[in-house]
Motif scaffolding. Structure first.
Motif, PDB file in Angstrom:
ATOM      1  N   THR A 161     -12.469   4.693  -1.507  1.00  0.00           N
ATOM      2  CA  THR A 161     -11.039   4.735  -1.829  1.00  0.00           C
ATOM      3  C   THR A 161     -10.011   6.060  -0.895  1.00  0.00           C
ATOM      4  OG1 THR A 161     -11.047   6.485  -3.463  1.00  0.00           O
ATOM      5  CG2 THR A 161     -11.278   3.899  -4.083  1.00  0.00           C
TER       6      THR A 161
ATOM      7  N   ASP B  55     -11.256   9.060  -2.520  1.00  0.00           N
ATOM      8  CA  ASP B  55     -12.669   9.473  -1.934  1.00  0.00           C
ATOM      9  C   ASP B  55     -12.432  10.393  -0.743  1.00  0.00           C
ATOM     10  OD1 ASP B  55     -14.084   8.403  -4.176  1.00  0.00           O
ATOM     11  OD2 ASP B  55     -14.037   6.486  -2.716  1.00  0.00           O
TER      12      ASP B  55
ATOM     13  N   ARG C  32       0.555   2.914  -4.796  1.00  0.00           N
ATOM     14  CA  ARG C  32      -0.163   3.052  -6.159  1.00  0.00           C
ATOM     15  C   ARG C  32      -1.000   4.125  -5.965  1.00  0.00           C
ATOM     16  NH1 ARG C  32      -2.139  -2.051  -3.411  1.00  0.00           N
ATOM     17  NH2 ARG C  32      -4.176  -1.732  -2.911  1.00  0.00           N
ATOM     18  N   PRO C  33      -1.959   4.631  -6.893  1.00  0.00           N
ATOM     19  CA  PRO C  33      -2.609   5.943  -6.956  1.00  0.00           C
ATOM     20  C   PRO C  33      -3.779   5.755  -5.760  1.00  0.00           C
ATOM     21  CG  PRO C  33      -2.442   5.259  -9.373  1.00  0.00           C
ATOM     22  CD  PRO C  33      -1.956   4.128  -8.362  1.00  0.00           C
TER      23      PRO C  33
ATOM     24  N   GLY D  53      -6.694   6.591  -5.883  1.00  0.00           N
ATOM     25  CA  GLY D  53      -8.115   5.949  -6.199  1.00  0.00           C
ATOM     26  C   GLY D  53      -7.970   4.410  -6.412  1.00  0.00           C
ATOM     27  N   GLU D  54      -6.750   3.823  -6.062  1.00  0.00           N
ATOM     28  CA  GLU D  54      -6.585   2.667  -6.346  1.00  0.00           C
ATOM     29  C   GLU D  54      -6.401   1.633  -4.912  1.00  0.00           C
ATOM     30  OE1 GLU D  54      -4.010   1.391  -9.543  1.00  0.00           O
ATOM     31  OE2 GLU D  54      -5.125   2.651 -10.842  1.00  0.00           O
ATOM     32  N   ILE D  55      -6.588   2.619  -4.059  1.00  0.00           N
ATOM     33  CA  ILE D  55      -6.366   2.046  -2.529  1.00  0.00           C
ATOM     34  C   ILE D  55      -7.816   2.064  -1.770  1.00  0.00           C
ATOM     35  CG2 ILE D  55      -5.269   2.046  -0.258  1.00  0.00           C
ATOM     36  CD1 ILE D  55      -2.649   3.347  -2.159  1.00  0.00           C
ATOM     37  N   SER D  56      -8.171   1.085  -1.150  1.00  0.00           N
ATOM     38  CA  SER D  56      -9.657   1.146  -0.436  1.00  0.00           C
ATOM     39  C   SER D  56      -9.425   1.227   0.980  1.00  0.00           C
ATOM     40  CB  SER D  56     -10.366   0.149  -0.914  1.00  0.00           C
ATOM     41  OG  SER D  56      -9.957  -1.061  -0.370  1.00  0.00           O
TER      42      SER D  56
ATOM     43  N   ASP E  43      -8.522  -2.190   1.931  1.00  0.00           N
ATOM     44  CA  ASP E  43      -6.754  -2.499   1.797  1.00  0.00           C
ATOM     45  C   ASP E  43      -6.013  -2.258   3.123  1.00  0.00           C
ATOM     46  OD1 ASP E  43      -7.378  -3.482  -0.834  1.00  0.00           O
ATOM     47  OD2 ASP E  43      -7.006  -1.526  -1.658  1.00  0.00           O
TER      48      ASP E  43
ATOM     49  N   ILE F  81       0.849  -1.315   0.420  1.00  0.00           N
ATOM     50  CA  ILE F  81       0.129   0.090   0.130  1.00  0.00           C
ATOM     51  C   ILE F  81       0.645   1.393   0.025  1.00  0.00           C
ATOM     52  CG2 ILE F  81      -1.668   1.328   1.330  1.00  0.00           C
ATOM     53  CD1 ILE F  81      -2.799  -1.483   2.286  1.00  0.00           C
TER      54      ILE F  81
END
Lengths: 161, 161
Positions: free
Chosen positions: B133, B136, B69-70, B72-75, B78, B54
């Motif tokens: 994410t 968000d 990673r961006p 927007g790609e990590i929730s 995660d 992460i």
């Protein structure tokens, strides 16, 4: 993140009590024996359910536990909350108000977006648990458990009743 | 049921890192200072995020952390999973297979209805966390945090960068 083992134990006990025709009761030691779990710890958990108005304890030689209201009016959330309390799993300690760039407390009008997102997820969990009652659990049990096993369990409990 | 305090801490750190223009990094001690939390414990948590892919740690005098990673790609899921693992909060120890009326193990074909209902609720919790994410979180932060405070925070971080 972990729920105590009492949650599993008491949910199973409540399922048994939900199948019990009133006004019968089952003792804590009998419930413990049936489930193969230690009675002293189980009884402590059942006392929490009693305090929460989920089960009732009757006293006397044939005293024991019964559900305090119909199985269709007791949700999984009721049982979980009785044992685990109502606190959020995610604790917001307002660290945004700490450190060198924090501003006056009155500027933090809304709860932090991180906390709100975490709590929304907990709300979803609670909503699911609130939607399932002990009656739902037992309806499914009746449909899926081998009838021979069900009879064996009923006979075993009848020995004491 | 409780999530560790590292969840709050690292989510706030990830939010900061998510606002950081590449290729900049921020050291663990600087992140700890900004949030007013103890660095040794925070760094342990950040290491777990690093192991989970992460965040990335860079070494050297100006080494530190950045998102791997961006945003927007990590929730949120995660991050929570990286710290807390993937185990169910509700542990089913199969007590239905214990006690005097249990039958052969092969008769218990499906997981118990109690466990399935408890796990469905956890699935709802996970689904909510998976849907949010870090981007968000930061979008909302940008819309709601006082611009003066935001500038103050950015200036503070710039001192080191």
């Amino acid at each position: 993140m972990r729920l105590g083992r009492g949650v599993e134990w008491t949910l199973h006990c409540c399922s048994v009590l939900g199948a019990l025709p009133p006004p019968l009761t089952i003792s804590g030691s009998r419930l413990a024996e049936f489930h193969g779990v230690p009675a002293p710890y189980l009884v402590k958990q059942l006392q929490k359910l009693s305090q929460a108005g989920i089960v009732e304890a009757t006293s006397g030689r044939r005293g024991g536990y019964r559900l305090a209201r119909p199985a269709g009016e007791i949700s999984l959330l009721d049982v979980v909350t009785a044992l685990e309390g109502n606190d959020h799993a995610f604790r917001c300690t307002e660290i945004r108000q700490q450190g060198p760039t924090a501003v006056e407390a009155r500027k933090y009008v809304r709860p932090c977006g991180i906390a709100r997102a975490m709590w929304r997820a907990e709300d979803a969990w609670r909503a699911q648990l609130a939607a399932v009652t002990l009656a739902d659990i037992n309806d499914e049990l009746d449909r899926t458990v081998d009838p021979k096993q069900m009879r064996k369990a009923i006979e075993w409990f009848k020995e004491e009743l």
